[in-house]
Design an enzyme around this catalytic site. Sequence first.
Site, short mmCIF file in Angstrom:
data_model
loop_
_atom_site.label_atom_id
_atom_site.label_comp_id
_atom_site.label_asym_id
_atom_site.label_seq_id
_atom_site.Cartn_x
_atom_site.Cartn_y
_atom_site.Cartn_z
N HIS A 257 53.85 68.88 -19.33
CA HIS A 257 54.51 67.76 -18.62
C HIS A 257 55.46 67.03 -19.56
CE1 HIS A 257 54.30 64.35 -15.57
NE2 HIS A 257 54.85 63.76 -16.62
N GLU A 258 54.97 66.68 -20.75
CA GLU A 258 55.81 65.92 -21.68
C GLU A 258 56.93 66.79 -22.25
OE1 GLU A 258 55.31 62.93 -21.40
OE2 GLU A 258 53.27 62.97 -20.60
N HIS B 170 59.81 66.65 -19.94
CA HIS B 170 60.59 65.43 -20.17
C HIS B 170 61.54 65.59 -21.36
CE1 HIS B 170 58.65 63.20 -17.11
NE2 HIS B 170 57.54 62.89 -17.76
#
Length: 234
Positions: free
Chosen positions: A134-135, A138
């Site tokens: 997820h990160e 980003h």
Amino acid sequence: MTDSSSLPQPPTAQPPESPVFDKDFYTWTTFFSLLAGQRPAEDRAKYMRMRDLANEEADCKKCEKHLTYLFNYSPVVRFMRDEIKKLGTDVNPTNVRCKRCTTRQTGGFDLHYGILLCANELQTRGQIEDTVTHEMVHLYDNLRFKFNDLDLKHHACTEIRASTLSGECRFAREFFKRGQTTITQQLQECVRRRATLSMRNRSSVRDDVHAAQLVNEVWDSCFNDTRPFDEIYR
């Protein structure tokens, strides 16, 4: 290509002064009285803080061990690392930090500081895999696109993409871990919910309605944009 030290460093997860460990409070007696509903909500929050303090070293070591494994063997983490390398930055276990967090979150990414994993909130390798992916989405979005940190629509878009591509919204995770039993449009509903919650936590977002509006405005283009994957991985 920049070396691994060029990845922004995550902020410290602890507050300037850590809370004092209360050994008289952190006991089995307190634990069972909380289970029985005999204590107020603030006592539960205090107990969780004491637990996190007591287990901080062990939690961080376990997180770091799983992180090293994932960078060696996880297909999705390895793929994302390769794609981020193409953009000039290397992500690896030396610049993704496992720390004790003081808020109930699993991780975070900051444009200026980098990737943080909340070791006290991540219990399994699977959770860590979803969170670090997820990160990394980003980070990829910040490097790949003309990301404007002041544009809330950009933040809404990357939240949608991160929840879609990380695997955190796959059906098994939703059904067994979060009690979400809806099958029809399950992925879309999960992504909308998690992206809206993430946006709601931003200080510049007024309320739940504003958060949902931001997600809806960019939904079609961002949910269907699976780059750097050819399709939704899992």
